[in-house]
Design a protein around this motif. Structure first.
Motif, PDB file in Angstrom:
ATOM      1  N   PHE A 143      -8.597  -7.491  12.257  1.00 20.65           N
ATOM      2  CA  PHE A 143      -8.865  -7.663  10.682  1.00 20.65           C
ATOM      3  C   PHE A 143      -9.312  -9.070  10.530  1.00 20.65           C
ATOM      4  CE2 PHE A 143      -5.877  -4.463   9.618  1.00 20.65           C
ATOM      5  CZ  PHE A 143      -6.423  -3.835   8.257  1.00 20.65           C
ATOM      6  N   PRO A 173      -5.386   5.511   0.982  1.00 20.53           N
ATOM      7  CA  PRO A 173      -6.621   5.250   1.972  1.00 20.53           C
ATOM      8  C   PRO A 173      -7.687   4.456   1.614  1.00 20.53           C
ATOM      9  CG  PRO A 173      -6.070   7.875   1.648  1.00 20.53           C
ATOM     10  CD  PRO A 173      -5.229   7.190   0.755  1.00 20.53           C
ATOM     11  N   LYS A 178      -4.165  -5.450  16.335  1.00 23.58           N
ATOM     12  CA  LYS A 178      -4.758  -5.283  14.861  1.00 23.58           C
ATOM     13  C   LYS A 178      -4.799  -6.404  14.042  1.00 23.58           C
ATOM     14  CE  LYS A 178      -2.420  -1.760  12.497  1.00 23.58           C
ATOM     15  NZ  LYS A 178      -1.530  -1.634  13.863  1.00 23.58           N
ATOM     16  N   ILE A 232      -0.478  -8.071   6.818  1.00 27.46           N
ATOM     17  CA  ILE A 232      -0.741  -6.834   7.767  1.00 27.46           C
ATOM     18  C   ILE A 232       0.661  -6.550   8.164  1.00 27.46           C
ATOM     19  CG2 ILE A 232      -1.675  -5.877   9.824  1.00 27.46           C
ATOM     20  CD1 ILE A 232      -3.538  -6.626   7.385  1.00 27.46           C
ATOM     21  N   PHE A 268      -7.451   0.758   2.274  1.00 26.15           N
ATOM     22  CA  PHE A 268      -7.565   0.096   3.466  1.00 26.15           C
ATOM     23  C   PHE A 268      -9.150   0.125   3.859  1.00 26.15           C
ATOM     24  CE2 PHE A 268      -3.300   1.743   3.668  1.00 26.15           C
ATOM     25  CZ  PHE A 268      -2.592   0.973   4.559  1.00 26.15           C
ATOM     26  N   SER A 269      -9.809   1.137   3.271  1.00 25.03           N
ATOM     27  CA  SER A 269     -11.216   1.066   3.346  1.00 25.03           C
ATOM     28  C   SER A 269     -12.331   0.591   2.289  1.00 25.03           C
ATOM     29  CB  SER A 269     -11.370   2.654   3.450  1.00 25.03           C
ATOM     30  OG  SER A 269     -11.158   3.199   1.963  1.00 25.03           O
ATOM     31  N   TRP A 321      -9.329  -6.034  -2.511  1.00 24.17           N
ATOM     32  CA  TRP A 321      -8.286  -7.016  -1.948  1.00 24.17           C
ATOM     33  C   TRP A 321      -8.515  -8.396  -2.390  1.00 24.17           C
ATOM     34  CZ3 TRP A 321      -9.762  -6.154   4.184  1.00 24.17           C
ATOM     35  CH2 TRP A 321      -9.408  -4.981   4.585  1.00 24.17           C
ATOM     36  N   LEU A 340      -0.768  -4.403   3.321  1.00 19.91           N
ATOM     37  CA  LEU A 340      -1.462  -3.249   4.103  1.00 19.91           C
ATOM     38  C   LEU A 340      -0.350  -2.790   4.877  1.00 19.91           C
ATOM     39  CD1 LEU A 340      -5.037  -4.238   4.603  1.00 19.91           C
ATOM     40  CD2 LEU A 340      -4.135  -2.584   2.674  1.00 19.91           C
ATOM     41  N   ASP A 341       0.212  -1.599   4.767  1.00 26.67           N
ATOM     42  CA  ASP A 341       1.503  -1.361   5.409  1.00 26.67           C
ATOM     43  C   ASP A 341       1.134  -0.126   6.572  1.00 26.67           C
ATOM     44  OD1 ASP A 341       2.899  -2.823   3.754  1.00 26.67           O
ATOM     45  OD2 ASP A 341       3.213  -1.105   2.330  1.00 26.67           O
ATOM     46  N   TYR A 342       1.750  -0.210   7.625  1.00 34.35           N
ATOM     47  CA  TYR A 342       1.568   0.466   8.829  1.00 34.35           C
ATOM     48  C   TYR A 342       2.747   1.107   9.304  1.00 34.35           C
ATOM     49  CZ  TYR A 342      -3.559  -0.684   8.952  1.00 34.35           C
ATOM     50  OH  TYR A 342      -4.785  -1.181   8.583  1.00 34.35           O
ATOM     51  N   SER A 397       0.910  -1.144  -0.088  1.00 34.15           N
ATOM     52  CA  SER A 397      -0.117  -0.035   0.036  1.00 34.15           C
ATOM     53  C   SER A 397       1.010   1.363  -0.136  1.00 34.15           C
ATOM     54  CB  SER A 397      -0.829  -0.010   1.287  1.00 34.15           C
ATOM     55  OG  SER A 397      -0.093   0.029   2.307  1.00 34.15           O
ATOM     56  N   ALA A 452      -1.491   4.244   8.599  1.00 34.79           N
ATOM     57  CA  ALA A 452      -1.652   3.531   7.543  1.00 34.79           C
ATOM     58  C   ALA A 452      -0.811   4.220   6.226  1.00 34.79           C
ATOM     59  CB  ALA A 452      -3.276   3.294   6.910  1.00 34.79           C
TER      60      ALA A 452
END
Length: 240
Positions: free
Chosen positions: A177, A142, A173, A157, A145-146, A151, A131-133, A109, A138
């Motif tokens: 998920f 955006p 987290k 994650i 993620f939403s 996906w 999905l990178d944090y 991401s 995030a």
């Protein structure tokens, strides 16, 4: 629990990733492998367990500072029996290019923006999403993620501040998920330290994890891998 060894490539060698601070990554020199040569690192991992899947991050490509295309091609040819998940940053799908049969793209991401994520649809779910944090933020588009319509079935994650930190995986987290999207296969990345972390992940519904430091430091050993492989987990159809 399926462990997927991680190889981070930077400037031609395997480096030790720590908390996403890529400018500080140093060449691997560990209890498992004293050489940062990618082939020797892979052989060292295979000495722990006959892994059938590896994750390779091309850090130069991810940060727009060249790439390891040739080296990765040599790796794919040397180990045709292994599937390599390749993260090389932003990847525009090319219908005219036939990838090697033992590779699968990882689309992170952090490398996409809302104006470019429509290109992900061209992969027709034949990829792994990451999905990178970083520090609970995030990274990247955006909408990735939403909007779960982007996906695929398999989603990493990635908690960058926990990579190489010895702080443990982000169980909260990951559990959330799994609770919200029970039809997806979530893969833990960042912070896995030992067998106990793997047990906790399994209890949370996570049955795959990307691991580097714990293998290099031998806190996850061959006997742990044998125990993981002996246990049967409820893996959903279509997942590897």
């Amino acid at each position: 629990m399926k462990i997927i060894p991680v190889i981070d490539l930077k400037d031609g060698v395997v480096v030790h990733a720590r908390q996403g601070q890529r400018e500080r990554y140093q060449a691997i020199n560990t209890a498992l492998c004293q050489s940062p040569d990618v082939f020797r690192v892979i052989e060292a991992f295979l000495g722990v367990c006959k892994f059938d899947t590896f994750y390779i991050a091309d850090l130069n490509a991810i940060t727009d500072q060249g790439d390891h295309k040739q080296l990765i091609g040599e790796v794919l040819a040397r180990f045709p029996q292994i599937t390599f998940w390749i993260d090389k940053g932003y990847q525009k799908h090319d219908e005219g290019t036939q990838p090697a049969g033992n590779t699968l793209p990882v689309l992170g991401s952090e490398s996409y923006r809302n104006e470019t994520i429509s290109e992900i649809k061209a992969y027709k779910n034949n990829f792994i999403l990451s999905l990178d944090y970083s520090n609970a933020n995030a990274l990247g588009a955006p909408s990735l993620f939403s909007d779960p319509t982007f996906w695929p079935e398999n989603i990493i994650i990635m908690t960058l501040e926990r990579v190489g930190s010895n702080h443990g995986p982000d169980l909260n987290k990951l559990t959330e998920f799994c609770r919200q999207y029970p039809d997806k296969n979530f893969i833990a990345a960042g912070g896995v330290r030992n067998k106990q972390d793997c047990v906790l992940l399994s209890k949370a519904g996570i049955h795959q994890a990307l691991v580097a430091s714990a293998l290099h430091s031998r806190t996850i050993k061959s006997e742990d891998m044998a125990e993981f492989q002996a246990k049967k987990y409820p893996v959903k159809p279509g997942y590897f």
